[in-house]
Design an enzyme around this catalytic site. Structure first.
Site, PDB file in Angstrom:
ATOM      1  N   SER A 162       0.827  -1.205   0.000  1.00 28.25           N
ATOM      2  CA  SER A 162       0.000   0.000   0.000  1.00 28.25           C
ATOM      3  C   SER A 162       0.861   1.255   0.000  1.00 28.25           C
ATOM      4  CB  SER A 162      -0.922   0.004   1.224  1.00 28.25           C
ATOM      5  OG  SER A 162      -1.840  -1.066   1.187  1.00 28.25           O
ATOM      6  N   ALA A 173      -4.790  -0.448  -2.692  1.00 30.67           N
ATOM      7  CA  ALA A 173      -4.091  -0.052  -1.463  1.00 30.67           C
ATOM      8  C   ALA A 173      -5.089   0.074  -0.321  1.00 30.67           C
ATOM      9  CB  ALA A 173      -3.377   1.285  -1.666  1.00 30.67           C
ATOM     10  N   LYS A 174      -4.636  -0.274   0.894  1.00 32.22           N
ATOM     11  CA  LYS A 174      -5.457  -0.010   2.078  1.00 32.22           C
ATOM     12  C   LYS A 174      -5.072   1.392   2.544  1.00 32.22           C
ATOM     13  CE  LYS A 174      -7.163  -2.225   6.300  1.00 32.22           C
ATOM     14  NZ  LYS A 174      -8.551  -2.389   5.829  1.00 32.22           N
ATOM     15  N   ALA A 175      -5.596   2.362   1.807  1.00 33.03           N
ATOM     16  CA  ALA A 175      -5.232   3.766   1.993  1.00 33.03           C
ATOM     17  C   ALA A 175      -6.343   4.497   2.724  1.00 33.03           C
ATOM     18  CB  ALA A 175      -4.979   4.419   0.633  1.00 33.03           C
ATOM     19  N   TYR A 183     -11.382   5.422   2.517  1.00 30.46           N
ATOM     20  CA  TYR A 183     -12.419   5.117   3.499  1.00 30.46           C
ATOM     21  C   TYR A 183     -13.344   6.292   3.783  1.00 30.46           C
ATOM     22  CZ  TYR A 183     -10.440   0.542   4.278  1.00 30.46           C
ATOM     23  OH  TYR A 183     -10.023  -0.750   4.092  1.00 30.46           O
TER      24      TYR A 183
END
Length: 299
Positions: free
Chosen positions: A64, A158-160, A164
């Site tokens: 990420s 990506a866990k960006a 969210y």
């Protein structure tokens, strides 16, 4: 009495290589990660003192960061060790961990190529959302207004943190309407995921789940698929249209925080948590339970 705010908890946070008291783990108001979402994170659970699939989570954290064009100033092994140390430092065996990396406050503006990359890891008690009996009743989902973005317009793999924003908006809206969460579609109108968990359906003994090439392919998602296949259950990953929902008998969400949580409603569509949901809840619990804990429980 309400629980203390997260900045007022007691404990220790690993912050750029050393432990600081929980309440002293602070960043400046002009931190780039706050203004421009140049931040990536992970959500991990520990069971019986073991962080489930820790290294896979650390690998994803680094991927990420690479997608967001920055380099974490530690090795993966150092981050793994820091996660384990954070769990122990806080006296936890079961809990939730949040590693996070972000650009600092050295430069304020869209361009921040020389800003320091900071890393922190927190751990706290976070019991399962529901007991197994409560989960088997199923939770209710609304349809979200916002959709998951086209991967050509946002770094969907990506866990960006920035990705969210629409999840928070959607979950708040769902909760105000009496639902537990929201189902998000992708930009073409296909079923994608909930606001923080992947989704599965059952039809005629076969599991169907959206193809995870337009949103995060969750580590828990991959685990559940593996558990189902180990039982000889067919799992089909494909595009799923909302109009197909009435044809499915069971539905559940999965994620590190949600674990495996059955769904009873999505908007006007209804599902009955049943054998498949219950079996995979049990299989997932067995998979995350350390061997030593299992031996002690059976002694």
């Amino acid at each position: 009495m309400s629980a203390p705010a997260f900045d007022q908890k007691d404990g220790w946070i690993w912050f750029n290589g050393s432990f600081v008291p929980w309440k002293d783990a602070k960043v400046h108001v002009l931190t780039h990660g706050l203004h421009y979402a140049s931040s990536v994170f992970e959500g991990e659970r520990a069971y019986g003192g073991t962080i489930f699939k820790l290294h896979e989570h650390t690998e994803r954290l680094f991927r990420s960061a690479e997608i967001l064009d920055f380099e974490i100033p530690y090795t993966m092994e150092e981050i793994d060790e820091a996660c384990n140390a954070t769990l122990a430092k806080n006296g936890l065996t079961d809990g939730y961990l949040r590693p996070i990396a972000w650009r600092g406050s050295e430069m304020m503006g869209v361009s921040a190529q020389h800003n320091k990359i900071n890393v922190a890891i927190a751990a706290w008690e976070w019991p399962s959302y529901f007991s197994p009996a409560e989960r088997l009743k199923g939770i209710r989902l609304a349809f979200a207004k916002y959709r998951r973005p086209d991967p050509q317009t946002a770094p969907s793999m990506a866990k960006a943190a920035g990705l969210y924003m629409i999840c928070t908006i959607s979950k708040h809206d769902a909760e105000r309407r009496g639902y537990a969460d929201a189902l998000m579609l992708d930009w073409e109108g296909n079923v994608a995921e909930a606001t923080g968990a992947n989704i599965f359906f059952v039809k005629d003994g076969v599991i169907h789940t959206p193809l995870a090439d337009r949103f995060l392919n969750g580590i828990t998602r991959q685990t559940v698929i593996g558990l189902a296949k180990a039982r000889g259950i067919e799992v089909i990953e494909r595009r799923i249209r909302p109009e197909e929902l009435p044809t499915f008998s069971e539905c559940w969400l999965c994620g590190s925080a949600a674990e495996v949580t059955p769904v009873s409603e999505i908007g006007e569509y209804h599902f009955t948590p049943g054998k498949m949901s219950e079996m995979l809840m049990a299989d997932y619990t067995a998979a995350v339970t350390p061997a030593a804990t299992k031996v002690a429980a059976n002694a």
